[in-house]
Each structure stands twice: as C-alpha cells, then as structure tokens.
Design an enzyme around this catalytic site. Structure first.
Site, PDB file in Angstrom:
ATOM      1  CE  LYS A 193     -21.108 -19.966   7.115  1.00 35.90           C
ATOM      2  NZ  LYS A 193     -21.185 -19.428   8.467  1.00 35.90           N
TER       3      LYS A 193
ATOM      4  NE  ARG B 121      -4.155  -1.883   1.822  1.00 34.21           N
ATOM      5  CZ  ARG B 121      -4.978  -2.408   2.724  1.00 34.21           C
ATOM      6  NH1 ARG B 121      -4.763  -2.214   4.021  1.00 34.21           N
ATOM      7  NH2 ARG B 121      -6.021  -3.104   2.342  1.00 34.21           N
TER       8      ARG B 121
ATOM      9  N   GLY C 214     -13.859  -4.955   1.160  1.00 33.58           N
ATOM     10  CA  GLY C 214     -15.259  -4.615   1.453  1.00 33.58           C
ATOM     11  C   GLY C 214     -15.863  -3.646   0.450  1.00 33.58           C
TER      12      GLY C 214
END
Ligand code: ADP
Ligand code: MG
Length: 403
Positions: free
Chosen positions: A199, A41, A375
C-alpha cells in the site's frame, strides 16, 4: 553522523574494571511452554557482551520482551529463557536479576547478569526521568545495541543515555548506523530506491522523503498500481488506492523536476483471482482488462529495472514488487533481488516481507546490509532522526567521540 562506539571506548582501555550496561534487543518469540522458537536476536547480542568481557568490564544487559504491563510481573514476561540461552552461547552462567532498578545486586568484572524485562519497570515507556537517572547510576558506561527500538524514546533507549557517565553505540547499532549513513547520507551515485509492497498509504512518507534524494525511484506491488493509475493506465481489479493518485502524481512531478525518474511498468503479470494456483498471464501494461488483477511486474520491466540496479552506486530496498509468496508471481521480485545481489553498488534492504523474499532466494549473504530494524528502518527511510541516534550523537559531541 558522529556517534561514539563501544569498540572505541574499549580500545581506549576505558572499560577495564567498569560497570557496563547494555540495552540489547532480546525480544525473541516464545512458544506456550516458554521455549525460545527462534534465537537470532540472542545470538546477535553476543558480540557486544564478548567485547565488554574482553575489555575487562562487569556486564549487565537488559531488553524488553513482549508487551507486559508496567509494574505487573507475569512469569510469561520473564527473560529467564533468554538468560539460559545466552549462558549457553557465552559458555558461562548468566544470572537473572529481578527488581534491579535500585541496584543492590552483586556484579564483578568478568561476570554477566541479565536484568529482568525492562518494560516491567514503571516509567520505561514514558522515558521517566527518575527511572532513567536510577538506571544510569547503576553503570559507568551505557551501550545501546538495540536498533529495533531506536525509534522509541524510552528510559532504557533514551533517558539512561542522557545521564550515564559515558553513552555509546554497541557493535550491532554501530553497523546499522554505518550502513544507513553509507546509503542515505553520503551515497555513491546513482542512488536507486525500490519502494514496493502492498500500500501507498503505509509508505507515502517514505516515497515523499526519498523523492528528494534518489536518482531513480522504482515502485512495485500495490504501490506501483496506484502510480499506474496516476499515469493513466488501466489496472482492472488490482489492489490500489485511488484516493492517493494525486500524491503519487506529486511524487512523479517532483522527481521529474529534478531530472530523476519513477519508471512505470511497461508489462505486467495478471490473474483473474488472487490465488497461488491462478493462471499467470504476461501482457503490456496498457492492456489490463477490467476483471484482471496485476500481481507482478512483467519480464521486460524486470529486465529493464534489473539493468538499472546493476548500474547503481547505491540501492535502498523496501518491499517486494509482486505477490512473491505465489511462485507464478514471484519472478519480478526474484529478478530484482538477483540484480541487487549482482550489483557492484552498496545495497541496504529492510522490511519484514522484503527479508522473507531475500531468504526465499537465498541471497542474504550477497546484499550489502540487511537491516533488522523493522519499524526503525522504515522511520529512517521517512527521513526522521531516530531518538536513540539523536541522544547518542549529542553525548558523543560532549564526550569527544570521533564517529
Ligand atoms: P515489507 O514488509 O517488506 O515492508 P509490505 O508489507 O509493504 O513489505 O508488502 C509486502 C506484501 O505486498 C506482500 O505480502 C506481497 O504479497 C504484497 N504485494 C506485492 N505486490 C502486490 C500486488 N501487486 N497486489 C497485491 N499484493 C501485493
Ligand atoms: Mg510487511
């Protein structure tokens, strides 16, 4: 999406002699001695800083690091190691400035300062208006180059963009915006998505959102097991979520109604236990026994899906289709990853384990775009408008950005 880029601002000569505030993502992992263990990063932040310096600007940059408590400084929250590393990469000193919100620090064109961990400032997480205004008054140009926090409306990712004289996207964020636009807003057809992993519950919104857009929706992993249940197939002891079978069925029906398809595996790789040394057995999907676990898609399914991916105009990939960490159950994921790499279509991939799989097969260079967003990438797939994009787009309209 039309968002003014910092590159355009620089090309117009508008950054010369100006104070540029860059919100980067410098949230690197540190060991207990406070040494950086992985500096991707920091290296990724260099192009925006160089662009600003080359344009004749005075550069301040900041980032969050970890999860400090606002208003309570601890030495382990300090960006000091990052300042050192960034200075080494830039070949010039990078001064670290603490307590910077009210200004009062010196900064001249050609200089770079790193403003201490922005999550130490009271009001950062809540996007406090007064904090945002103060930060905006430090600069002439605000640059957001942190896609990883683009799904959060915080003072350095949202509020400051409202009040800064100019607000634009840095090169990393601009590349991410371009790739997302190419994959989802104006995709070359057919558009095929792979939504896999463990999931359904963690990815149900993604499945629902993509089922309105894509021509083919490839499911894999534990998610495929739930879809197999919905299709009436036996799955033994496999990981699945029986409560979500109805949701899976609705996704299948919605796709079918549009003439699109959710291909269900025809063969699978099963084991008697979840372990790296378990014996792997290939069998038709209709013959899974009660004491077996499905840990990968079978070779026929992988070949059929691989052919579809090679013929796709655009591919969106999130989630490994098997337990790729165990070599005996990694062939499905590897076959699809190689098909994506070989495809002429544009591909975008994201997700922690997906990136680990791409790295395992050494295919990073051959994927169209690899999203570092985590995310934020998943929220884009869910069809949400990210707050950072929304405010930059609004400001770009006011500023006459051309996108
Ligand atoms: P990502 O991080 O790319 O979004 P996920 O976290 O949703 O992906 O899922 C990745 C995990 O799913 C991997 O650890 C993989 O081992 C697991 N997985 C894939 N297929 C299966 C399966 N058939 N049974 C159990 N776990 C699986
Ligand atoms: Mg994961």
């Amino acid at each position: 999406m039309h968002i003014l880029s910092f590159e355009q601002v620089c090309q117009r000569g508008q950054a010369r002699g100006k104070r540029v505030f860059i919100r980067a993502d410098l949230n690197v992992p540190l060991d207990d001695q406070g040494r950086i263990t992985e500096d991707t990063r920091v290296r990724a932040s260099v192009p925006a800083v160089r662009m600003a310096l080359d344009a004749g600007a005075a550069v301040m940059l900041t980032s969050h690091l970890g999860r400090p408590t606002e208003g309570e400084f601890k030495p382990s929250d300090s960006l000091a190691p990052v300042a050192q590393r960034l200075g080494d990469l830039l070949g010039r000193p990078v001064r670290l400035v603490a307590d910077w919100v009210d200004g009062g620090f010196e900064l001249h064109p050609g200089e770079v300062v790193l403003l201490e961990n922005c999550r130490l400032n009271k009001g950062e997480k809540k996007n406090d208006a007064e904090l945002s205004r103060k930060m905006a008054s430090l600069c002439d140009i605000y640059v957001n180059d942190a896609f990883g926090t683009a799904h959060r409306a915080e003072a350095t990712t949202y509020g400051i963009a409202q009040y800064a004289p100019v607000a634009c996207a840095g090169p990393l964020l601009a590349a991410e915006i371009d790739a997302i636009h190419r994959a989802l807003a104006q995709p070359a057809r057919p558009l095929v998505a792979i939504v896999a992993g463990s999931k359904v519950s963690t990815k149900l919104t993604i499945l629902q959102s993509l089922s309105d857009k894509v021509d083919g929706l490839i499911v894999g992993g534990g998610i495929a097991n739930t879809f197999m249940l919905a299709a009436g197939l036996p799955i033994g002891k496999s990981l699945a979520e029986p409560d979500l079978v109805e949701d899976a069925r609705r996704v299948i029906d919605k796709m079918k109604a549009r003439g699109a398809e959710v291909p269900i595996p025809e063969d699978v790789v099963v084991a008697r236990e979840f372990s790296a040394s378990a014996e792997a057995v290939v069998k038709p999907a209709s013959e899974v026994a009660a004491d077996e676990l499905i840990l990968d898609i079978g070779p026929r399914t992988a070949a059929r899906l691989g052919a579809r991916l090679k013929a796709a105009g655009t591919i969106v990939w999130n989630g490994p289709v098997g337990v790729f960490e165990f070599d005996a159950f990694s062939h499905g994921t590897e076959t699809l990853a190689r098909a994506i790499a070989d495809s002429q279509g544009f591909s975008i991939a994201g997700g922690g384990d997906t990136l680990a799989a791409i790295a395992k097969y050494g295919l990073a260079e051959r994927i169209g775009y690899i999203s570092t967003g985590g995310g934020a990438f998943l929220e884009v797939l869910e069809g949400k408008t990210l707050p950072a994009f929304e405010i930059l787009e609004r400001r770009s309209r006011e500023q006459g950005g051309t996108g």
